[in-house]
Scaffold this active site. Structure first.
Site, PDB file in Angstrom:
ATOM      1  N   ASP A  96      68.896  22.682  56.357  1.00  0.00           N
ATOM      2  CA  ASP A  96      68.746  21.872  57.561  1.00  0.00           C
ATOM      3  C   ASP A  96      68.462  20.386  57.335  1.00  0.00           C
TER       4      ASP A  96
ATOM      5  N   CYS B  93      86.685  31.874  70.364  1.00  0.00           N
ATOM      6  CA  CYS B  93      86.221  31.847  71.760  1.00  0.00           C
ATOM      7  C   CYS B  93      87.318  32.174  72.769  1.00  0.00           C
TER       8      CYS B  93
ATOM      9  N   CYS C 216      74.675  26.803  80.352  1.00  0.00           N
ATOM     10  CA  CYS C 216      73.809  25.716  79.875  1.00  0.00           C
ATOM     11  C   CYS C 216      73.130  25.020  81.060  1.00  0.00           C
TER      12      CYS C 216
ATOM     13  N   CYS D 104      70.819  18.086  75.559  1.00  0.00           N
ATOM     14  CA  CYS D 104      70.479  19.436  75.074  1.00  0.00           C
ATOM     15  C   CYS D 104      68.957  19.639  74.998  1.00  0.00           C
TER      16      CYS D 104
ATOM     17  N   CYS E  82      65.824  26.007  72.755  1.00  0.00           N
ATOM     18  CA  CYS E  82      66.565  26.725  73.806  1.00  0.00           C
ATOM     19  C   CYS E  82      67.584  27.639  73.130  1.00  0.00           C
TER      20      CYS E  82
ATOM     21  N   CYS F 162      76.211  34.776  74.882  1.00  0.00           N
ATOM     22  CA  CYS F 162      77.499  34.912  74.183  1.00  0.00           C
ATOM     23  C   CYS F 162      77.821  36.380  73.890  1.00  0.00           C
TER      24      CYS F 162
HETATM   25  C1  B12 Z   1      71.160  17.503  64.156  1.00  0.00           C
HETATM   26  C2  B12 Z   1      71.026  18.994  64.348  1.00  0.00           C
HETATM   27  C3  B12 Z   1      70.708  19.447  65.638  1.00  0.00           C
HETATM   28  C4  B12 Z   1      70.769  18.525  66.847  1.00  0.00           C
HETATM   29  C5  B12 Z   1      72.251  18.306  67.219  1.00  0.00           C
HETATM   30  C6  B12 Z   1      73.064  19.610  67.148  1.00  0.00           C
HETATM   31  C7  B12 Z   1      74.578  19.439  66.993  1.00  0.00           C
HETATM   32  N1  B12 Z   1      75.322  20.443  67.417  1.00  0.00           N
HETATM   33  O1  B12 Z   1      75.043  18.444  66.489  1.00  0.00           O
HETATM   34  C8  B12 Z   1      69.924  19.325  67.894  1.00  0.00           C
HETATM   35  C9  B12 Z   1      68.469  18.874  67.791  1.00  0.00           C
HETATM   36  C10 B12 Z   1      70.368  19.211  69.360  1.00  0.00           C
HETATM   37  C11 B12 Z   1      70.058  20.736  67.323  1.00  0.00           C
HETATM   38  C12 B12 Z   1      69.910  21.874  68.089  1.00  0.00           C
HETATM   39  C13 B12 Z   1      69.962  23.174  67.601  1.00  0.00           C
HETATM   40  N2  B12 Z   1      70.056  23.513  66.301  1.00  0.00           N
HETATM   41 CO1  B12 Z   1      70.428  22.236  64.879  1.00  0.00          CO
HETATM   42  N3  B12 Z   1      70.947  21.163  63.419  1.00  0.00           N
HETATM   43  C14 B12 Z   1      71.201  19.893  63.282  1.00  0.00           C
HETATM   44  C15 B12 Z   1      71.644  19.552  61.851  1.00  0.00           C
HETATM   45  C16 B12 Z   1      70.423  18.971  61.112  1.00  0.00           C
HETATM   46  C17 B12 Z   1      72.828  18.587  61.716  1.00  0.00           C
HETATM   47  C18 B12 Z   1      74.028  18.933  62.622  1.00  0.00           C
HETATM   48  C19 B12 Z   1      75.005  17.771  62.681  1.00  0.00           C
HETATM   49  O2  B12 Z   1      75.435  17.254  61.662  1.00  0.00           O
HETATM   50  N4  B12 Z   1      75.356  17.366  63.888  1.00  0.00           N
HETATM   51  C20 B12 Z   1      76.251  16.301  64.109  1.00  0.00           C
HETATM   52  C21 B12 Z   1      77.418  16.779  64.981  1.00  0.00           C
HETATM   53  C22 B12 Z   1      78.341  15.589  65.256  1.00  0.00           C
HETATM   54  O3  B12 Z   1      78.175  17.679  64.310  1.00  0.00           O
HETATM   55  P1  B12 Z   1      78.242  19.258  64.249  1.00  0.00           P
HETATM   56  O4  B12 Z   1      78.270  19.923  65.555  1.00  0.00           O
HETATM   57  O5  B12 Z   1      77.216  19.746  63.284  1.00  0.00           O
HETATM   58  O6  B12 Z   1      79.625  19.352  63.478  1.00  0.00           O
HETATM   59  C23 B12 Z   1      80.805  19.668  64.102  1.00  0.00           C
HETATM   60  C24 B12 Z   1      81.551  18.616  64.821  1.00  0.00           C
HETATM   61  O7  B12 Z   1      81.573  17.457  64.067  1.00  0.00           O
HETATM   62  C25 B12 Z   1      82.876  19.315  64.892  1.00  0.00           C
HETATM   63  N5  B12 Z   1      84.048  18.530  64.704  1.00  0.00           N
HETATM   64  C26 B12 Z   1      84.444  17.897  63.609  1.00  0.00           C
HETATM   65  N6  B12 Z   1      85.650  17.375  63.804  1.00  0.00           N
HETATM   66  C27 B12 Z   1      86.001  17.732  65.055  1.00  0.00           C
HETATM   67  C28 B12 Z   1      87.158  17.468  65.768  1.00  0.00           C
HETATM   68  C29 B12 Z   1      87.258  17.946  67.083  1.00  0.00           C
HETATM   69  C30 B12 Z   1      88.473  17.640  67.823  1.00  0.00           C
HETATM   70  C31 B12 Z   1      86.188  18.685  67.680  1.00  0.00           C
HETATM   71  C32 B12 Z   1      86.295  19.184  69.073  1.00  0.00           C
HETATM   72  C33 B12 Z   1      85.030  18.941  66.936  1.00  0.00           C
HETATM   73  C34 B12 Z   1      84.970  18.456  65.649  1.00  0.00           C
HETATM   74  O8  B12 Z   1      82.924  20.246  63.802  1.00  0.00           O
HETATM   75  C35 B12 Z   1      81.780  20.049  63.029  1.00  0.00           C
HETATM   76  C36 B12 Z   1      81.429  21.325  62.279  1.00  0.00           C
HETATM   77  O9  B12 Z   1      81.304  22.430  63.143  1.00  0.00           O
HETATM   78  C37 B12 Z   1      72.046  20.984  61.315  1.00  0.00           C
HETATM   79  C38 B12 Z   1      71.821  21.198  59.823  1.00  0.00           C
HETATM   80  C39 B12 Z   1      72.894  20.514  59.009  1.00  0.00           C
HETATM   81  N7  B12 Z   1      72.509  19.701  58.056  1.00  0.00           N
HETATM   82  O10 B12 Z   1      74.079  20.720  59.260  1.00  0.00           O
HETATM   83  C40 B12 Z   1      71.162  21.929  62.185  1.00  0.00           C
HETATM   84  C41 B12 Z   1      71.743  23.288  62.639  1.00  0.00           C
HETATM   85  C42 B12 Z   1      73.146  23.047  63.142  1.00  0.00           C
HETATM   86  N8  B12 Z   1      70.895  23.657  63.772  1.00  0.00           N
HETATM   87  C43 B12 Z   1      70.648  24.900  63.853  1.00  0.00           C
HETATM   88  C44 B12 Z   1      69.971  25.519  64.937  1.00  0.00           C
HETATM   89  C45 B12 Z   1      69.460  26.944  64.702  1.00  0.00           C
HETATM   90  C46 B12 Z   1      69.800  24.848  66.153  1.00  0.00           C
HETATM   91  C47 B12 Z   1      69.359  25.440  67.502  1.00  0.00           C
HETATM   92  C48 B12 Z   1      69.906  26.850  67.782  1.00  0.00           C
HETATM   93  C49 B12 Z   1      67.804  25.460  67.615  1.00  0.00           C
HETATM   94  C50 B12 Z   1      67.252  25.906  68.972  1.00  0.00           C
HETATM   95  N9  B12 Z   1      67.298  27.180  69.312  1.00  0.00           N
HETATM   96  O11 B12 Z   1      66.741  25.123  69.733  1.00  0.00           O
HETATM   97  C51 B12 Z   1      69.912  24.379  68.490  1.00  0.00           C
HETATM   98  C52 B12 Z   1      71.333  24.738  68.960  1.00  0.00           C
HETATM   99  C53 B12 Z   1      71.932  23.794  69.959  1.00  0.00           C
HETATM  100  C54 B12 Z   1      73.459  23.894  69.948  1.00  0.00           C
HETATM  101  N10 B12 Z   1      74.042  24.519  70.960  1.00  0.00           N
HETATM  102  O12 B12 Z   1      74.069  23.416  68.978  1.00  0.00           O
HETATM  103  C55 B12 Z   1      71.312  25.685  62.715  1.00  0.00           C
HETATM  104  C56 B12 Z   1      72.573  26.366  63.288  1.00  0.00           C
HETATM  105  C57 B12 Z   1      72.940  27.708  62.679  1.00  0.00           C
HETATM  106  C58 B12 Z   1      74.264  28.172  63.249  1.00  0.00           C
HETATM  107  N11 B12 Z   1      74.364  29.459  63.482  1.00  0.00           N
HETATM  108  O13 B12 Z   1      75.166  27.393  63.492  1.00  0.00           O
HETATM  109  C59 B12 Z   1      71.609  24.534  61.670  1.00  0.00           C
HETATM  110  C60 B12 Z   1      72.862  24.732  60.833  1.00  0.00           C
HETATM  111  C61 B12 Z   1      70.346  24.458  60.768  1.00  0.00           C
HETATM  112  C62 B12 Z   1      70.307  25.561  59.699  1.00  0.00           C
HETATM  113  N12 B12 Z   1      70.312  25.168  58.435  1.00  0.00           N
HETATM  114  O14 B12 Z   1      70.306  26.747  59.969  1.00  0.00           O
HETATM  115  N13 B12 Z   1      70.381  20.721  66.019  1.00  0.00           N
HETATM  116  S1  SF4 Z   2      79.806  32.225  74.867  1.00  0.00           S
HETATM  117 FE1  SF4 Z   2      80.345  32.590  72.697  1.00  0.00          FE
HETATM  118  S2  SF4 Z   2      82.486  33.328  72.743  1.00  0.00           S
HETATM  119 FE2  SF4 Z   2      82.031  32.427  74.750  1.00  0.00          FE
HETATM  120  S3  SF4 Z   2      82.756  30.297  74.561  1.00  0.00           S
HETATM  121 FE3  SF4 Z   2      80.571  30.290  74.052  1.00  0.00          FE
HETATM  122  S4  SF4 Z   2      80.486  30.497  71.840  1.00  0.00           S
HETATM  123 FE4  SF4 Z   2      82.555  31.107  72.462  1.00  0.00          FE
HETATM  124  S1  SF4 Z   3      70.632  24.916  73.485  1.00  0.00           S
HETATM  125 FE1  SF4 Z   3      71.366  23.019  74.439  1.00  0.00          FE
HETATM  126  S2  SF4 Z   3      73.540  23.425  74.748  1.00  0.00           S
HETATM  127 FE2  SF4 Z   3      72.593  25.419  74.434  1.00  0.00          FE
HETATM  128  S3  SF4 Z   3      72.108  26.136  76.531  1.00  0.00           S
HETATM  129 FE3  SF4 Z   3      70.292  25.119  75.724  1.00  0.00          FE
HETATM  130  S4  SF4 Z   3      70.481  23.025  76.530  1.00  0.00           S
HETATM  131 FE4  SF4 Z   3      72.500  23.948  76.662  1.00  0.00          FE
END
Ligand code: B12
Ligand code: SF4
Ligand code: SF4
Length: 316
Positions: A130, A186, A196, A212, A239, A246
C-alpha cells in the site's frame, strides 16, 4: 540466475499468502498519459500520488535493474455483514480497518517472501504493501490475479475484491508468461455505481477520490463537511458499499480468519461511545488499527455528523 514462475508461485502457502502471481516489470501495465491525468485530479491529501509519479511509472527508479514484479493476494473479507446490518446509533468501520493494521500483518508476510526470494535465488528484492509508489492493482492484473472492476478495485475469481495486495520488485529474471489481456469482468453490471452514496463512480473504472467516503472519512485531514452528513450512509471510517453490492463478492469465498476478525469494540461501535472517548480510550480501542492515524478529533467529527443525521432520521 533465472527462476520459473511456478518456483515463486509455489512459495504462497509457505508465506501465509493466498496466491502469488509473477509478471515482467516492463512494460509498465498502465497507459502513462491516462494515469498521469487521473492522478493529477487527486485531492490534496493524496498528493503523494503525483509527488512520486515518476517512480510509479518506472519501477527501475525504486530498484535499479528490476526485472520482475511479484504480486501477492490475501483475502480479508470474512462472512460478517456490512453496513446494511448497522443497528441504530452505531457507525461502520470498514473491514480493512477493523483488525490489526494490515500494513503490518501483510507486511510481515511480504517480508518473509522477500527474504525467501533473496535467499533462494540470490536476488535483490523490495516489498511494498500500500504505501510504496507501486501500481499494485495494475501489476496484480498483469500477474494473472483477476480484473479491475467498475469500482476501480481488483477482483479475484476466488475471493472477489476483499483482498489486500502486496508487491515485490526484484532483479530476478523469471520465466513468466506474457501478461494476459485485461478482461472486462463487469459487462453491463452497474450495481456499484448505483449504490455509491456520494456518486464517486460516475466515470466507469475510475474513482473520483474527492467524493469517495474512503478518502473523506480516512485520508482527508479536514473534518468532513456538514453537507456530507446525509451521504455518509452509516460509515464512520472507510466504506465498503461498492464492494458489498457486487455480485462477485456476494458469491465469493469468505474465509473467517483470526488476523482479520474485528478487534473488540471495532464492529459497528456505538457513536455515543466514540463521542465520549478521551485519548486513552481511543488508543485502547483503535490503537492497533489504521483508525489510529485518523486521530480522535477527526473520528469524532465524523461520528458527530452521523449521529446528527440519524437523530434527524428518527425525528422525521
Ligand atoms: C490512493 C489509494 C486510495 C485512494 C484512491 C483510490 C483509487 N482508486 O485511486 C482512496 C483513499 C480513495 C482509497 C480508497 C480505498 N482503498 Co486504496 N489505495 C490507494 C493506493 C495507495 C494507490 C492507488 C492509486 O495509485 N490510485 C491512483 C489512481 C489514478 O489509479 P488506480 O485506480 O489505482 O489505477 C487505475 C487507473 O489508473 C486505471 N487506468 C489506467 N489507465 C486507464 C485508462 C482508462 C481509459 C481507464 C478508464 C482507466 C485507466 O487503471 C489503473 C489500474 O487499475 C493503493 C495501493 C497502491 N500503491 O496501489 C491502495 C489500494 C488500491 N486501496 C485498497 C483498499 C482496500 C481501499 C478501500 C477498499 C478501503 C476502504 N474500504 O475504505 C477503498 C476503496 C475505494 C474504491 N472504490 O477504490 C487496496 C485495494 C485492493 C483491491 N482489491 O483492489 C489497495 C491496493 C491497497 C492494498 N495494498 O491492498 N485508496
Ligand atoms: S458491482 Fe462488481 S461486477 Fe458490477 S460493475 Fe461493480 S465491480 Fe463490476
Ligand atoms: S468506497 Fe467510495 S466509491 Fe465505493 S461506495 Fe463508498 S464512497 Fe462510493
Amino acid at each position: 540466475m533465472k527462476a520459473r514462475a511456478s518456483d515463486i508461485e509455489g512459495l504462497a502457502t509457505e508465506c501465509d499468502i493466498d496466491s502469488i502471481g509473477v509478471t515482467p516489470a516492463y512494460p509498465v501495465p498502465v497507459d502513462a498519459d491516462t494515469f498521469t491525468r487521473l492522478v493529477s485530479n487527486a485531492p490534496r491529501d493524496l498528493g503523494y500520488l503525483a509527488a512520486r509519479l515518476k517512480k510509479r511509472l518506472d519501477p527501475g527508479l525504486m530498484l535499479p535493474g528490476v526485472r520482475t514484479v511479484v504480486s501477492a493476494v490475501v483475502s480479508y473479507g470474512g462472512a460478517l455483514p456490512g453496513v446494511e446490518a448497522l443497528p441504530p446509533g452505531a457507525g461502520f468501520i470498514s473491514r480493512f480497518a477493523w483488525s490489526r493494521d494490515y500494513h503490518k500483518v501483510i507486511g510481515s508476510r511480504m517480508k518473509r517472501l522477500t527474504y525467501v526470494i533473496e535467499e533462494r535465488f540470490g536476488a535483490k528484492a523490495l516489498w511494498y504493501v500500500d504505501t510504496g509508489p507501486v501500481l499494485e492493482k495494475a501489476y496484480a492484473v498483469a500477474a494473472g490475479h483477476g480484473f479491475v472492476g467498475r469500482n476501480s478495485l481488483l477482483f479475484t475469481p476466488r475471493f472477489g475484491s476483499f483482498v489486500f495486495l502486496g508487491t515485490i520488485l526484484t532483479d530476478l529474471d523469471v520465466d513468466a508468461p506474457a501478461p494476459a489481456p485485461a478482461r472486462d469482468g463487469c459487462g453491463r453490471c452497474v450495481e456499484c455505481r448505483d449504490a455509491c452514496p456520494t456518486m464517486a463512480l460516475e466515470q466507469d473504472y475510475v474513482l473520483d477520490s474527492r467524493r469517495c467516503l474512503a478518502h473523506l472519512t480516512v485520508s482527508d485531514r479536514n473534518p468532513p463537511s456538514p453537507e456530507l452528513a446525509p451521504m455518509l450512509a452509516g460509515n464512520l471510517y472507510g466504506c465498503d458499499i461498492c464492494q458489498d453490492v457486487c455480485p462477485y463478492n456476494i458469491k465469493a469465498e469468505k474465509p473467517d480468519r483470526r488476523d482479520f476478525a474485528p478487534l473488540p469494540g471495532l464492529y459497528m461501535p456505538m457513536l455515543d461511545d466514540v463521542l465520549g472517548m478521551d485519548e486513552d480510550a481511543f488508543l485502547r480501542v483503535f490503537g492497533r488499527t489504521p483508525v489510529r492515524r485518523r486521530g480522535l478529533e477527526l473520528l469524532k467529527a465524523t461520528a458527530g455528523l452521523l449521529k446528527g443525521s440519524s437523530d434527524i432520521d428518527r425525528v422525521g
